[in-house]
Scaffold this active site. Structure first.
Site, PDB file in Angstrom:
ATOM      1  N   ASN A 155       1.037  -1.422   0.117  1.00  0.00           N
ATOM      2  CA  ASN A 155       0.019   0.089   0.080  1.00  0.00           C
ATOM      3  C   ASN A 155       0.826   1.275   0.014  1.00  0.00           C
ATOM      4  O   ASN A 155       0.376   2.245  -0.460  1.00  0.00           O
ATOM      5  CB  ASN A 155      -0.905   0.193   0.996  1.00  0.00           C
ATOM      6  CG  ASN A 155      -0.192  -0.546   2.478  1.00  0.00           C
ATOM      7  OD1 ASN A 155       0.222  -1.544   2.472  1.00  0.00           O
ATOM      8  ND2 ASN A 155      -0.228   0.233   3.401  1.00  0.00           N
ATOM      9  N   GLN A 183      -4.742  -3.436  -2.492  1.00  0.00           N
ATOM     10  CA  GLN A 183      -4.275  -2.496  -3.562  1.00  0.00           C
ATOM     11  C   GLN A 183      -3.972  -2.685  -4.744  1.00  0.00           C
ATOM     12  O   GLN A 183      -4.032  -1.962  -5.807  1.00  0.00           O
ATOM     13  CB  GLN A 183      -2.952  -1.812  -2.969  1.00  0.00           C
ATOM     14  CG  GLN A 183      -2.793  -1.161  -1.475  1.00  0.00           C
ATOM     15  CD  GLN A 183      -3.764   0.098  -1.793  1.00  0.00           C
ATOM     16  OE1 GLN A 183      -3.812   0.605  -2.570  1.00  0.00           O
ATOM     17  NE2 GLN A 183      -4.037   0.721  -0.520  1.00  0.00           N
ATOM     18  N   ALA A 204     -13.947  -2.622  -1.666  1.00  0.00           N
ATOM     19  CA  ALA A 204     -14.721  -1.679  -2.683  1.00  0.00           C
ATOM     20  C   ALA A 204     -14.091  -0.195  -2.660  1.00  0.00           C
ATOM     21  O   ALA A 204     -13.980   0.304  -3.973  1.00  0.00           O
ATOM     22  CB  ALA A 204     -16.115  -1.588  -2.564  1.00  0.00           C
ATOM     23  N   CYS A 327      -3.425   4.629   7.669  1.00  0.00           N
ATOM     24  CA  CYS A 327      -3.497   3.925   9.325  1.00  0.00           C
ATOM     25  C   CYS A 327      -2.259   4.626   9.887  1.00  0.00           C
ATOM     26  O   CYS A 327      -2.135   4.406  11.211  1.00  0.00           O
ATOM     27  CB  CYS A 327      -3.464   2.419   9.050  1.00  0.00           C
ATOM     28  SG  CYS A 327      -4.494   1.846   8.050  1.00  0.00           S
TER      29      CYS A 327
HETATM   30  N1  PLP Z   1      -4.895  -4.180   3.078  1.00  0.00           N
HETATM   31  C1  PLP Z   1      -4.435  -3.209   2.399  1.00  0.00           C
HETATM   32  C2  PLP Z   1      -3.292  -3.613   1.480  1.00  0.00           C
HETATM   33  C3  PLP Z   1      -4.767  -1.924   2.418  1.00  0.00           C
HETATM   34  O1  PLP Z   1      -4.055  -1.060   2.001  1.00  0.00           O
HETATM   35  C4  PLP Z   1      -5.883  -1.635   3.435  1.00  0.00           C
HETATM   36  C5  PLP Z   1      -6.213  -0.329   3.533  1.00  0.00           C
HETATM   37  O2  PLP Z   1      -5.562   0.537   3.381  1.00  0.00           O
HETATM   38  C6  PLP Z   1      -6.500  -2.544   4.028  1.00  0.00           C
HETATM   39  C7  PLP Z   1      -6.035  -3.948   3.789  1.00  0.00           C
HETATM   40  C8  PLP Z   1      -7.584  -2.243   5.068  1.00  0.00           C
HETATM   41  O3  PLP Z   1      -8.744  -2.066   4.262  1.00  0.00           O
HETATM   42  P1  PLP Z   1     -10.041  -1.483   5.094  1.00  0.00           P
HETATM   43  O4  PLP Z   1      -9.462  -0.468   6.116  1.00  0.00           O
HETATM   44  O5  PLP Z   1     -10.764  -0.954   4.193  1.00  0.00           O
HETATM   45  O6  PLP Z   1     -10.476  -2.696   5.676  1.00  0.00           O
END
Ligand code: PLP
Length: 385
Positions: A155, A183, A204, A327
């Protein structure tokens, strides 16, 4: 892409706006498809029919069968469902789990709970370019490994992982294989058929669909233990009344993503041109720049400057970029991915991620580049340009 506010958005890996046709599909479904998809009467049947179509559309983008798609409330939930299912279904002699050192927290932070449930968890290291170290991985593999989890694309760095090799090794050892393709899906072709993971997680909202819905593709025959039990929806694999309008919009987004995949070359060119200028004019260090990457993603350090200060200065000037994953924004210890890549400590605090979207134009990166000299000068404490 200029937002209606006039600002320039360059953080498409954090989330994407709803695509126009997706917004229309969502609005229409919110109005008309309110029936409970489990109800026997017409309103219920209409919702169920729409859900089936949405499932087919998601499956078409993933490359799996519709029956292999389980709608979830998020990608995080999909990642949890995959890990819990795999560990529950692992044979008695399989007590180890291998995770790439750069997994998203949605996977990585399950580590402690996995260890508490009696498994030993080991990280698979990455190279200085952020690519899974296949030699080390092969040495770590064995018939006692229950689950391997390697994301499809990172990401922050955008680096694509060698999933076909990972899948090959997992099959050799009869190990379950999960990939977080959040991603990758919609930016590069789905790894479902090429790498043949048992589980693949998607969201989504990373592909111009709505927030609040994700999906896990779980291969027929792979262990599946529901996290949520109750009404038995999703074939008993994920109870809770189906969010039909969100699923419809997710399906519409997947349809568009199929068409938009062809844009990769244009975005990669924009990204590469921008990086060339950043290196030349500002001494930028691009992380993972020599590895195969998502075409839209650039992750670089501007030595000597503070990443958060740059984000705020660009924000003030009307441009949205990030220091990395949403995050981690605000964190000060440097992204885990940079540590795993053994990046110089001095570069960690000065990192920026620019991630382009389908409607990004050269004007957007040009604006960013034209703002930088004055901002850098100001942050250095020099006179305003
Ligand atoms: N995995 C990856 C590689 C991500 O980039 C993200 C969100 O940034 C997630 C998982 C988690 O997605 P969500 O926060 O929509 O559950």
């Amino acid at each position: 892409m200029k937002l209606p506010s006039g600002r320039i958005y360059l953080d498409f890996n954090a989330t994407t706006p709803l695509a126009g046709p997706v917004a229309q599909a969502l609005e229409c479904a919110q109005r008309e498809l309110f029936g409970n998809a489990s109800s026997l009467y017409r309103e219920g049947r209409d919702s169920m029919a729409a859900l089936l179509t949405a499932r087919e559309r998601v499956a078409a983008l993933v490359g799996c069968e519709p029956g292999e798609v389980i709608f979830t409330g998020s990608a995080t939930e999909a990642d949890h469902l995959a890990v819990a299912s795999a560990l529950h279904g692992a044979g008695p002699g399989r007590k180890r789990v291998l995770l790439s050192a750069i997994e998203h927290p949605a996977v990585f932070d399950q580590w402690e709970a996995v260890e508490r449930s009696g498994f030993r968890v080991d990280e698979i290291p990455v190279t200085a370019q952020g690519v899974l170290d296949l030699v080390r991985f092969e040495a770590q593999m064995g018939e006692d490994v229950a689950l391997v989890s390697v994301m499809a694309a990172h990401n922050e760095s955008g680096v694509l992982q060698p999933l076909e090799d990972v899948g090959h090794l997992c099959r050799r050892y009869g190990t379950l294989f999960h990939t977080d393709a959040v991603q990758a899906l919609g930016k590069v072709p789905s790894p479902w058929r090429t790498a043949r993971p048992h589980y693949l997680a998607v969201a989504a909202h990373k592909l111009y669909g709505p927030k609040g819905i994700g999906a896990l593709a779980a291969r027929h025959g792979a262990p599946l233990v529901p996290l949520l039990v109750g009404g038995g929806q999703e074939g008993g694999r994920r109870s809770s009344t189906e969010a039909v309008p969100l699923a419809v919009a997710f399906g519409a987004a997947c349809d568009l993503a199929g068409e938009a995949l062809a844009q990769g070359g244009r975005l990669a060119q924009l990204r590469d041109d921008m990086e060339h200028r950043l290196r030349k004019d500002h001494g930028a260090v691009v992380h993972g720049g020599a590895a195969p990457r998502l075409p839209n993603t650039s992750f670089f350090s501007l030595p000597g400057f503070s990443g958060p200060a740059l984000v705020l200065a660009l924000d003030e000037a009307g441009v949205a970029v990030s220091t990395g994953s949403a995050c981690h924004s605000g964190g000060t210890s440097g992204p885990r991915v940079l540590k795993a890549m053994d990046v110089d400590q001095g570069l960690m605090g000065s990192v920026l991620r620019v991630s382009l979207g389908r409607e990004s134009e050269r004007q957007d990166t040009e604006t960013l580049l034209s703002l930088l000299p004055a901002i850098l000068n100001r942050l250095k404490g020099g006179p305003e340009a």
